[in-house]
Design an enzyme around this catalytic site. Sequence first.
Site, PDB file in Angstrom:
ATOM      1  N   SER A  75      -9.182  21.122  88.025  1.00 37.60           N
ATOM      2  CA  SER A  75      -9.371  20.008  88.962  1.00 37.60           C
ATOM      3  C   SER A  75      -9.193  18.666  88.282  1.00 37.60           C
ATOM      4  CB  SER A  75     -10.772  20.076  89.578  1.00 37.60           C
ATOM      5  OG  SER A  75     -10.889  21.178  90.439  1.00 37.60           O
ATOM      6  N   ASP A 106     -11.208  12.446  97.384  1.00 36.72           N
ATOM      7  CA  ASP A 106     -11.584  13.198  96.184  1.00 36.72           C
ATOM      8  C   ASP A 106     -10.942  12.594  94.935  1.00 36.72           C
ATOM      9  OD1 ASP A 106     -12.898  15.126  94.718  1.00 36.72           O
ATOM     10  OD2 ASP A 106     -11.346  16.650  94.966  1.00 36.72           O
ATOM     11  N   HIS A 120     -14.958  15.020  92.647  1.00 37.89           N
ATOM     12  CA  HIS A 120     -15.939  16.089  92.474  1.00 37.89           C
ATOM     13  C   HIS A 120     -16.115  16.498  91.015  1.00 37.89           C
ATOM     14  CE1 HIS A 120     -12.357  18.886  92.704  1.00 37.89           C
ATOM     15  NE2 HIS A 120     -13.094  19.574  91.837  1.00 37.89           N
TER      16      HIS A 120
END
Length: 483
Positions: free
Chosen positions: A222, A149, A119
């Site tokens: 992230s 992911d 992402h």
Amino acid sequence: MKVRIVNWLSLFLVLAFFAAPSQALLGGNSKLPDFTELVEKNSPAVVNISTTQKISREHGMPPGFNIPEFPEGSPFGDLFERFFGEQGPGAGPPGEFENQSLGSGFIISADGYIVTNYHVVKDAEEITVRLSDRRELKAEVVGSDKRSDMALLKVEANDLPVVTIGNSKELKVGEWAMAIGSPFGFDHSVSVGVISAINRNLPSENYVPFIQTDVAINPGNSGGPLFNLDGEVVGINSQIFTRSGGFMGLSFAIPIDVAMDVVEQIKTQGRVSRGWLGILIQDVNKELAESFGMKKPMGAVVLRVLPDSPAAEAGFKEGDVVVEFAGKTIHRQSDLPLAVASFPVGEEAKVRIIREGKSRNLTVKIGELPPEEELAAVAPSGPSESDKAAETLGMVLEDLSSEQRKQLEIRDKRGVLVKEVHEGPAAEAEIRQGDVILMINHKNVTSAKQFAKLVADLPRGKLLPMLVQRGKAPLFMTIRLEE
């Protein structure tokens, strides 16, 4: 004299206890971990990742709709202003604008391979990687995997600093962990905490047994690494649970074992392959376990067997409870997708199921998990009278028309529509108007008339399994007929 000596001795012991609280309360370890060496050693291999995407703006805000108020610094506020404009309703001409986002990553090889989240780089037109020495390099996506992911990037450079890969299977709840990343764009920020849970399954995430921590993770973290006290990467920070957009004490990381398996598949075959059975499942609760004749709730109950799937060829049926797969006990629903996904495609697996209260063994040749769009495509004569048997359960039924079957994607001949629900066993079982009853007590329901015959033969006062379709999703429920 003897008594006085004992009293002075007691007083001395009490004072000694309070004088050394760290010894008494910290189990003899008076120091917390020192992370300075870990940070100095590993920071150079952690990178900041910035991306640029082009987003289309078709029109401004609808009349009477104002931009919501977000906390200061919230990325959502910036997104709303960019998309709809700052002038209020209807402002901003149609067209495209550039949106920038930030994330983190870490270098796994000296020749420039970098790991991050899918992402972070999704739909990116341009990816820039900033190193600890402030060099900025353009990166290309080698491959990515939305389901886990994960993304693998490559920059053109040599002799880069690298992290040490650890073993996430050895993690224990309560041990220390450290994250390095770029929260809100602040490069190489460090936060520490403990592992608060392992093998955590999240809604809609079927293929990652997440590591849960209380390490402070915020937007921008992230894709960054999660370290243990040996300075080894044991996870990739991926998600947070939040109601405010910021850290609230629940962070989730992808185990490094899962991540490196994805990386290896991307490097060797350009994509990620996973095992597939071809069934829809749900958890077995206490009531379902009783209705299935099980001593305790465990396993995954089969809601639907997809046509032409490995499970269909192996003889799986709706209502089967999978309790063991390839030697692994299936304690809960979430255990099965993880076990199947990691099983070699094309090989046979032994599966133990509970069918109508009896244990059986099946052998299934594992297929390859299809793309999500293919799974979505696979994953059913006017009204008839409602019968008396259904009314005694507190509901009114009617047969499904061909148009209703088409709308509900019911491809076989089963199913009766619940038109009304009144007081009675159906209401207690939380059956709703609009539900479609597909099966009761392991018997297919084909019409309201046939349902009446089934109900007449059902045992009273006992929890019975009932398979219903709510919308387009199947669901097992339990119903108890009054004695």
